[in-house]
Design an enzyme around this catalytic site. Sequence first.
Site, PDB file in Angstrom:
ATOM      1  N   PHE A 113     126.122 -14.610  27.037  1.00  0.00           N
ATOM      2  CA  PHE A 113     126.762 -14.269  28.294  1.00  0.00           C
ATOM      3  C   PHE A 113     126.534 -15.324  29.356  1.00  0.00           C
ATOM      4  O   PHE A 113     127.364 -15.563  30.222  1.00  0.00           O
ATOM      5  CB  PHE A 113     126.130 -12.942  28.729  1.00  0.00           C
ATOM      6  CG  PHE A 113     126.659 -12.341  29.971  1.00  0.00           C
ATOM      7  CD1 PHE A 113     126.222 -12.764  31.215  1.00  0.00           C
ATOM      8  CD2 PHE A 113     127.578 -11.305  29.911  1.00  0.00           C
ATOM      9  CE1 PHE A 113     126.703 -12.175  32.366  1.00  0.00           C
ATOM     10  CE2 PHE A 113     128.060 -10.715  31.051  1.00  0.00           C
ATOM     11  CZ  PHE A 113     127.622 -11.150  32.285  1.00  0.00           C
ATOM     12  N   ASP A 134     124.093  -4.681  18.140  1.00  0.00           N
ATOM     13  CA  ASP A 134     123.356  -5.942  18.103  1.00  0.00           C
ATOM     14  C   ASP A 134     121.861  -5.682  18.278  1.00  0.00           C
ATOM     15  O   ASP A 134     121.196  -6.296  19.109  1.00  0.00           O
ATOM     16  CB  ASP A 134     123.893  -6.896  19.167  1.00  0.00           C
ATOM     17  CG  ASP A 134     123.546  -8.354  18.860  1.00  0.00           C
ATOM     18  OD1 ASP A 134     123.081  -8.628  17.718  1.00  0.00           O
ATOM     19  OD2 ASP A 134     123.708  -9.209  19.733  1.00  0.00           O
TER      20      ASP A 134
END
Length: 772
Positions: free
Chosen positions: A442, A557
């Site tokens: 990110f 995840d």
Amino acid sequence: MAQARSRLLLLCLAVAATTGVLRARAQPDSIGFISIDCGLPGTASYVDDTTKLAYVPDAAFIDDAGSNHNISTEYITPTLSRRYRNVRSFPDGARHCYTLRSIVPGLKYLLRATFKYGNYDGLGQPPIFDLYIGVNFWSMANITDANSVLLLEAIVLVPDDFVQVCLVNTGSGTPFISGLDLRPLKSTLYPQANATQGLVLLGRMNFGPTNTTAIIRYPDDPHDRVWIPWVDTATWNSVSTTLRVEDTSNDDIFEVPTKVMQTAITPRNASQNIEFFWDPEPQPKDPTPGYIANMHFSELQLLPGNALRQFYINLNGKPWYPEAFTPTYLVSDSTYNSNPSRGFPHYNISINATANSTLPPMINAVEIFSVISTTNVGTDSQDGPASNSVKPQNETPMSHAAAAGGGSYPQSSLQLENRRFTYKELEMITNNFQRELGRGGFGKVYDGFLEDGTQVAVKLRSDSSNQGVKEFLAEAQTLTRIHHKNLVSMIGYCKDGEYMALVYEYMSEGALQEHISGNGSNEGFLNWKQRLRIALESAEGLEYLHKGCNPPLIHRDVKATNILLNAKLEAKIADFGLTKAYRETDTHISTSTLVGTPGYVDPECHAMLQPTTKSDVYSFGVVLLELVTGRPAILRDPEPTSLIQWARQRLARGNIEGVADPRMRGDHDVNSVWKAADIALKCTEQASAQRPTMTDVVAQLQECLELEEARAPGGGDANGGYYTGGSSSDPYSGYNAYGDGQYTDVSQISTGFEVEHNFGRVPTMPTGPAAR
Ligand SMILES: *[C@@H]1O[C@H](CO)[C@@H](O)[C@H](O)[C@H]1NC(C)=O
Ligand SMILES: *[C@@H]1O[C@H](CO)[C@@H](O)[C@H](O)[C@H]1NC(C)=O
Ligand SMILES: *[C@@H]1O[C@H](CO)[C@@H](O)[C@H](O)[C@H]1NC(C)=O
Ligand SMILES: *[C@@H]1O[C@H](CO)[C@@H](O)[C@H](O)[C@H]1NC(C)=O
Ligand SMILES: *[C@@H]1O[C@H](CO)[C@@H](O)[C@H](O)[C@H]1NC(C)=O
Ligand SMILES: *[C@@H]1O[C@H](CO)[C@@H](O)[C@H](O)[C@H]1NC(C)=O
Ligand SMILES: *[C@@H]1O[C@H](CO)[C@@H](O)[C@H](O)[C@H]1NC(C)=O
Ligand SMILES: *[C@@H]1O[C@H](CO)[C@@H](O)[C@H](O)[C@H]1NC(C)=O
Ligand SMILES: *[C@@H]1O[C@H](CO)[C@@H](O)[C@H](O)[C@H]1NC(C)=O
């Protein structure tokens, strides 16, 4: 039908005698408290014996106004706290204000003013006057007798770097004051107090304490709230535990002290309800006052499988909290209303068992507030306060503060608004993005500090991020919706032009991966008990995603770098960018791309392109193996091998010692390690149908932990090293906060002290806890 009913009261307090002298200080102490003894002459401060808080004289807070007086000797008892022995009174002028500085603008504060008349002026005529916070009406101070102590408390958000507390003469006697306290609160606490609305305490009651005369405040309550015991043996039974009650610290909404949560009441007659009530006190400035009720619950008894404690919370016979409620064993949980309830002539709270419940209802603590409007809290203008415009508003459903693993899973309808930050604020918070904590798909994560000193982690989306705007929004949305003590919580977000960021709680011990690999700054290693706790807590976080959310959420995840540890080594799952809702009825989830991290990806999901909750179970199994072995998900030497394969081969030969992390030096219960390894292998079965659910995993890991904890002392850390959370021993044993016997003694109330309401006066003399 007869009901177990009691009246809500705030009791008058008599507080302990004090000793000791310190030098003068007009500054808040190290915990940010300001404690003022009004009318104390000179410049010397002193330390209160029971709370160990330093009280300062008031001269520095009030510009040379009023005069000091001692109360009349007949009202001084040996246990009377020193600050009640003198007062400051204001015979001249209509309005006098104390100015408290060192305020952090925008932060929440608890303000408490105390009054004991004690016939200081020899007139034998207790006065009535008004109290304001800046220009906002706070409360009437109706001092009804010479001996009792009146406590007034408000929780307000202060917009300026100072706040004023003003006494206003209303023609019914000379205003005076005994003490004034200021306590900073974290901004997440009491979400109902905001820029336009303040809370005025009506009562803060601790149900069923074993010692029916001891109030609880600082240091048991780090925010120094005063919790009044409420025991009514004619109508209620007390229930208590010595085990620790976990705070659902992910929410930080109320932070009720463990000591308060460790006791509760149930109706004496199990087929009746728990009831208590209060009557509104219309004020000239607020003819239909609005009320907020925060009720705090925790199951204190370990219930057999077929037992159920489930109840409804009703206001005046109508459901207030919309769902049936089941308190969670040893976890603190709260219901509250965000919008004040107004317009009733009478407020009956009744808690009744559902038809399915096999046990009577139960409650641990309650706080009732009326609301005041707060505009320009700090400013003292001579204009009169703006009058409140009041709209009757009768139906105000309550919210649920937290849902924790196990027990019930109320749908989270949390009203907490996450704070929205501007990019400029983020620059300030992170000191221009100075310290990088880490980086992910990110973007980078930076260290930061909020205005109130709270440390945070700021995840800033970078332009080159492979995690798009969609994932950013997905994570923000997921995090606004889910709240659990084992999921990293979001404090706020930023969407300012092209800038996007998420602000999280700070996890000082970093990722679990660093602790397992044992490199970097986290050199020490985790012992077996710590590893088991981390595994259990992570499992509880995942279980909440799978079972507590509707529809279930799949993290997608799960890995050791996405499990973060705080200073107490409590584990929280992080990174919800890939999290997806999953409905059993969905034939497939549209997964345009396969996600996950090598070494952790469910092979079945890989084949079917269809993640399920069992894919998270698989990934969790890998993390659990890492904890057992101290090795990474993929072994590099001599050639890339999956940890699962490596462990499976050794365990098949019965070689547990060859699998367990050698850094634990065999200092663990062998059965416990075997069992954990076995769970990990089951979680990583090829066929998802053969894998357990996270609920099974939680139960199994709990047994592992019990095995390890039952191990004969001698090896390991009986007290969990620096990890102390969840110890099954009584954290308070041997710690007698009230050991000097001088603390507030509520039993005194029956021998002369009056019982009263702090928002005006109850019409009849009550038969509250004091009478018993
Ligand atoms: C108030 O009481 C204190 C201690 O008992 C005493 O030292 C002081 O002189 C008194 N002040 C007045 C004005 O009587
Ligand atoms: C209960 O609390 C009071 C006041 O703090 C204290 O004096 C008393 O000793 C306590 N009683 C017991 C049984 O602990
Ligand atoms: C308990 O309450 C029920 C319902 O109000 C009542 O019928 C019953 O007589 C009560 N039992 C006792 C022992 O008071
Ligand atoms: C609340 O309970 C009282 C009795 O304690 C009763 O008189 C009153 O009618 C009840 N009020 C409502 C609105 O249910
Ligand atoms: C509990 O109270 C609710 C709301 O007043 C009512 O609808 C319900 O029937 C009661 N339940 C029982 C088992 O009495
Ligand atoms: C404060 O809370 C009240 C009640 O929920 C709400 O009506 C008001 O808009 C809030 N004010 C702010 C500034 O958020
Ligand atoms: C009570 O039990 C029945 C049967 O198990 C169930 O259908 C119902 O939803 C339960 N009610 C509540 C309030 O949980
Ligand atoms: C130390 O850990 C980091 C991740 O935190 C990893 O990238 C690095 O390869 C590790 N170094 C060694 C020598 O194991
Ligand atoms: C103050 O309290 C007394 C006793 O409860 C009450 O009679 C009186 O009406 C109150 N005064 C005002 C102004 O509310």
